[in-house]
Design a protein around this motif. Structure first.
Motif, PDB file in Angstrom:
ATOM      1  N   CYS A 228       0.857  -1.195   0.000  1.00 15.93           N
ATOM      2  CA  CYS A 228       0.000   0.000   0.000  1.00 15.93           C
ATOM      3  C   CYS A 228       0.886   1.235   0.000  1.00 15.93           C
ATOM      4  O   CYS A 228       1.629   1.463   0.950  1.00 15.93           O
ATOM      5  CB  CYS A 228      -0.909   0.005   1.230  1.00 15.93           C
ATOM      6  SG  CYS A 228      -1.997   1.421   1.296  1.00 15.93           S
ATOM      7  N   ARG A 230       0.024   4.615  -0.385  1.00 18.55           N
ATOM      8  CA  ARG A 230      -0.448   5.882   0.150  1.00 18.55           C
ATOM      9  C   ARG A 230      -0.221   5.953   1.650  1.00 18.55           C
ATOM     10  O   ARG A 230      -0.358   4.970   2.363  1.00 18.55           O
ATOM     11  CB  ARG A 230      -1.928   6.077  -0.162  1.00 18.55           C
ATOM     12  CG  ARG A 230      -2.225   6.245  -1.636  1.00 18.55           C
ATOM     13  CD  ARG A 230      -3.694   6.493  -1.858  1.00 18.55           C
ATOM     14  NE  ARG A 230      -4.503   5.411  -1.303  1.00 18.55           N
ATOM     15  CZ  ARG A 230      -5.816   5.481  -1.171  1.00 18.55           C
ATOM     16  NH1 ARG A 230      -6.460   6.573  -1.515  1.00 18.55           N
ATOM     17  NH2 ARG A 230      -6.494   4.465  -0.677  1.00 18.55           N
ATOM     18  N   CYS A 233      -3.299   4.921   3.742  1.00 24.38           N
ATOM     19  CA  CYS A 233      -3.493   3.468   3.700  1.00 24.38           C
ATOM     20  C   CYS A 233      -2.476   2.768   4.588  1.00 24.38           C
ATOM     21  O   CYS A 233      -2.815   1.838   5.329  1.00 24.38           O
ATOM     22  CB  CYS A 233      -3.387   2.975   2.261  1.00 24.38           C
ATOM     23  SG  CYS A 233      -3.674   1.200   2.052  1.00 24.38           S
ATOM     24  N   ALA A 265      -8.149   6.282   3.841  1.00 27.92           N
ATOM     25  CA  ALA A 265      -8.000   4.829   3.763  1.00 27.92           C
ATOM     26  C   ALA A 265      -8.704   4.192   4.935  1.00 27.92           C
ATOM     27  O   ALA A 265      -8.867   4.794   5.994  1.00 27.92           O
ATOM     28  CB  ALA A 265      -6.522   4.431   3.750  1.00 27.92           C
TER      29      ALA A 265
END
Length: 266
Positions: A228, A230, A233, A265
Motif C-alpha cells: 500500500c 499511500r 493506507c 483509507a
C-alpha cells in the motif's frame, strides 16, 4: 454485526439524501435559496443546519436498525420474526465530513467510536464517548426513568456500557440515537484525522494513534506497507494490526484521512 453492516452500507446514502433535501430547501424553510441557487450558511446558522441534517439521518438509520433481527444475514432485511425479536442488536457510529465551502471538519458520533485529530504531533479529540456515568448522559437517562447501575463498570439498567447507540431498541428511551457533534476549523498544521471503533481505542491511546499517522504522513507515498503506497493506507493498515497485538477483544475498524494530501483509507 448486522447493524454495523447496515450502517456501513446505508449511512452515507441516507446522509446524502438528507443533504440534498437541505440544498433543495424542502425541509429547512428558512429562505436560503436565492434566484434558484443554494446559498451556504455561515457560523451558528451553518452548525444548526448540519445538526438538523445529522439528527434526521441518525434517526432514519435507527429506524432501519429496528427492523433487523439478530439472525438476519442480509443488511436491512425485513424478516418474519416476531416484533420482540427485532432491534435487539446495536452499533456504535462515528461520521466525519470535510466541507469545501467552510473548510470545516464536522464530526457526529453516537456511542464510543471516536474521532481524533493530529495537530503538530498532538492528539485533539473531536468526539467524546457516550458512557452512562458521564454527567449529562446519566442525567438524561434518569430523567427518562432509567437507571445507571455499576456492575463491571457503569451500565444502563445494568446491561449496556454505553448510553447512545444505533439500535438496541430494548433499552429505549434510555438509549438514544441522537448524535453529538463537533465543528473544527481546518488549519494548515493538521496532519491527519483518525476515526476508529471502540475495539481499537480500548487498547491504543490517541497519542500513539496520532504518532503513527504523523509518521506516515511525513514519509508520504515512499512508505510502502504490504503493497500500500499511500500514507493514509499505510497508517490504517498498521493501526488495525497494532490493536490485535495489544489483545483487543472487540471489533476493530480504522479510517485515516491524510489532511496534507486529502487521501482516505480504511
Amino acid at each position: 454485526m448486522q447493524v454495523a453492516s447496515m450502517c456501513r452500507e446505508k449511512m452515507h446514502v441516507v446522509l446524502e439524501e438528507k443533504l440534498m433535501r437541505m440544498r433543495n430547501n424542502v425541509d429547512m424553510g428558512d429562505g436560503s435559496r436565492s434566484c434558484g441557487r443554494w446559498q451556504p450558511w455561515e457560523g451558528q446558522r451553518m452548525e444548526e443546519a448540519w445538526k438538523r441534517v445529522f439528527k434526521s439521518c441518525f434517526l432514519r438509520i435507527d429506524e432501519m436498525a429496528s427492523r433487523i433481527c439478530s439472525e438476519s444475514s442480509t443488511v436491512g432485511c425485513q424478516c418474519d420474526c416476531l416484533p420482540n425479536a427485532l432491534g435487539l442488536t446495536g452499533s456504535t457510529t462515528v461520521v466525519a465530513i470535510l466541507t469545501d465551502e467552510y473548510e470545516t471538519i464536522i464530526v457526529a458520533n453516537c456511542d464510543d467510536s471516536r474521532a481524533v485529530l493530529s495537530r503538530s504531533g498532538s492528539a485533539i479529540p473531536l468526539s467524546y464517548d457516550h458512557k452512562p456515568d458521564r454527567g449529562e448522559e446519566r442525567a438524561r437517562i434518569e430523567a427518562c426513568g432509567g437507571r445507571v447501575v455499576f456492575a463491571d463498570g457503569a451500565r444502563v439498567e445494568g446491561i449496556l456500557s454505553i448510553s447512545r447507540a444505533i439500535g438496541d431498541n430494548y433499552l429505549k428511551p434510555y438509549i438514544t440515537s441522537e448524535p453529538e457533534m463537533t465543528f473544527t476549523k481546518r488549519e494548515a498544521e493538521y496532519e491527519c484525522l483518525i476515526l476508529a471503533s471502540d475495539g481499537f481505542w480500548d487498547v491504543i491511546s490517541s497519542e500513539v494513534a496520532c504518532e503513527v499517522g504523523r509518521v506516515s504522513s511525513r514519509r508520504g507515498s515512499s512508505w510502502v506497507f504490504q503493497g500500500c503506497g499511500r500514507s493514509a493506507c499505510s497508517a490504517a493498515v498498521l493501526l488495525t494490526r497494532l490493536a490485535p497485538g495489544r489483545k483487543s477483544c472487540d471489533n476493530i475498524s480504522v479510517i485515516v484521512v491524510d489532511l496534507k494530501r486529502n487521501h482516505t483509507a480504511v
